[in-house]
Design an enzyme around this catalytic site. Sequence first.
Site, PDB file in Angstrom:
ATOM      1  N   LYS A   1      -5.792 -57.236 -88.268  1.00 18.55           N
ATOM      2  CA  LYS A   1      -4.485 -56.796 -87.764  1.00 18.55           C
ATOM      3  C   LYS A   1      -3.830 -55.943 -88.835  1.00 18.55           C
ATOM      4  O   LYS A   1      -3.708 -56.369 -89.988  1.00 18.55           O
ATOM      5  CB  LYS A   1      -3.631 -58.015 -87.470  1.00 18.55           C
ATOM      6  CG  LYS A   1      -2.189 -57.709 -87.170  1.00 18.55           C
ATOM      7  CD  LYS A   1      -1.476 -58.970 -86.759  1.00 18.55           C
ATOM      8  CE  LYS A   1       0.016 -58.779 -86.769  1.00 18.55           C
ATOM      9  NZ  LYS A   1       0.708 -59.952 -86.269  1.00 18.55           N
TER      10      LYS A   1
HETATM   11  C1  R5P Z   1       3.617 -61.179 -89.706  1.00 22.60           C
HETATM   12  O1  R5P Z   1       2.871 -61.426 -90.617  1.00 22.60           O
HETATM   13  C2  R5P Z   1       3.578 -61.923 -88.451  1.00 22.60           C
HETATM   14  O2  R5P Z   1       2.265 -62.378 -88.281  1.00 22.60           O
HETATM   15  C3  R5P Z   1       3.999 -61.222 -87.164  1.00 22.60           C
HETATM   16  O3  R5P Z   1       3.523 -61.967 -86.121  1.00 22.60           O
HETATM   17  C4  R5P Z   1       3.482 -59.831 -87.023  1.00 22.60           C
HETATM   18  O4  R5P Z   1       4.058 -59.012 -87.994  1.00 22.60           O
HETATM   19  C5  R5P Z   1       3.606 -59.219 -85.629  1.00 22.60           C
HETATM   20  O5  R5P Z   1       4.865 -59.176 -85.207  1.00 22.60           O
HETATM   21  P1  R5P Z   1       5.703 -57.835 -85.065  1.00 22.60           P
HETATM   22  O6  R5P Z   1       5.103 -57.074 -83.919  1.00 22.60           O
HETATM   23  O7  R5P Z   1       7.075 -58.336 -84.755  1.00 22.60           O
HETATM   24  O8  R5P Z   1       5.603 -57.083 -86.340  1.00 22.60           O
END
Ligand code: R5P
Length: 260
Positions: free
Chosen positions: A173
């Site tokens: 990710k």
């Molecule tokens: C960050 O480390 C978290 O895992 C969040 O879940 C991730 O950043 C995704 O969320 P967003 O789309 O709000 O950035």
Amino acid sequence: MDWGMKNRLSKIINPKDGHTVMLAVDHGYFMGPTTGLENIKTTTEPLIRYADTLMLTRGALRNYIDPSAKIPIVLRVSSGTSIVGKDLLHEGTAVSIEEAIRLNVAGVAYSILVGAPFERDTILGISKYINEAENFGIPVLAVTAVGKDMAKDERYLSLASRMAAELGAHIVKTYFCKDFEKVIETCPVPVVIAGGKKQPEEEALKMAYDALQAGAIGVDMGRNVFQSTDPVGMIRAVNAIVHRKFSPKEAYDLFKSNKN
Ligand code: R5P
């Protein structure tokens, strides 16, 4: 790769098209009661049908999610710092692999912070977790988190994503950036993008579309969904981009029409 690992991966990544909509609601583990996630049960219940998987913490899972819910879980297993403390994302293992198995998860998520003074801790942390997870056929999603001082450019994100894959992560990710196809080209495992801070819906949908065009297999999106003026409309629109090949305009039209 053994059957169990393949089976779990097929619950995270839709085998029909190789794409995924991951709904991230794990923010509370370092941000507390994030706007939109005050009650994760009421936030997620109408959204789950448009997601392939839900990413959250064990506390959120136990307290907010019905055990009979038909949604595969990606469990956050790293933590260690908060938004108000020092060394944001200086994380280590917080949830054991046995606990992840007990919670019947489809996969686990672990953050690394390449380039931070404490990078070694997070890199060895994820490596050890992958050793354990592979014993039980559990896929590990590496979250290539970006610290305050790191650039979110193609050079940095390629470095962090490739490292995550070489350490053994099954999915990476990362964040979308200019020349994102270069990040994809040099990362040998599937890549999903985080949404990042809330942006206007039209822009977030365009970002998701551009990431898919560049070769990402989907999104792991949080704030741009649950902080939207219409979270259901937004996840429906994101789903249409990821799984139904909608253009950004078609998806935005779907978002606008949802309320009607
Ligand atoms: C960050 O480390 C978290 O895992 C969040 O879940 C991730 O950043 C995704 O969320 P967003 O789309 O709000 O950035």
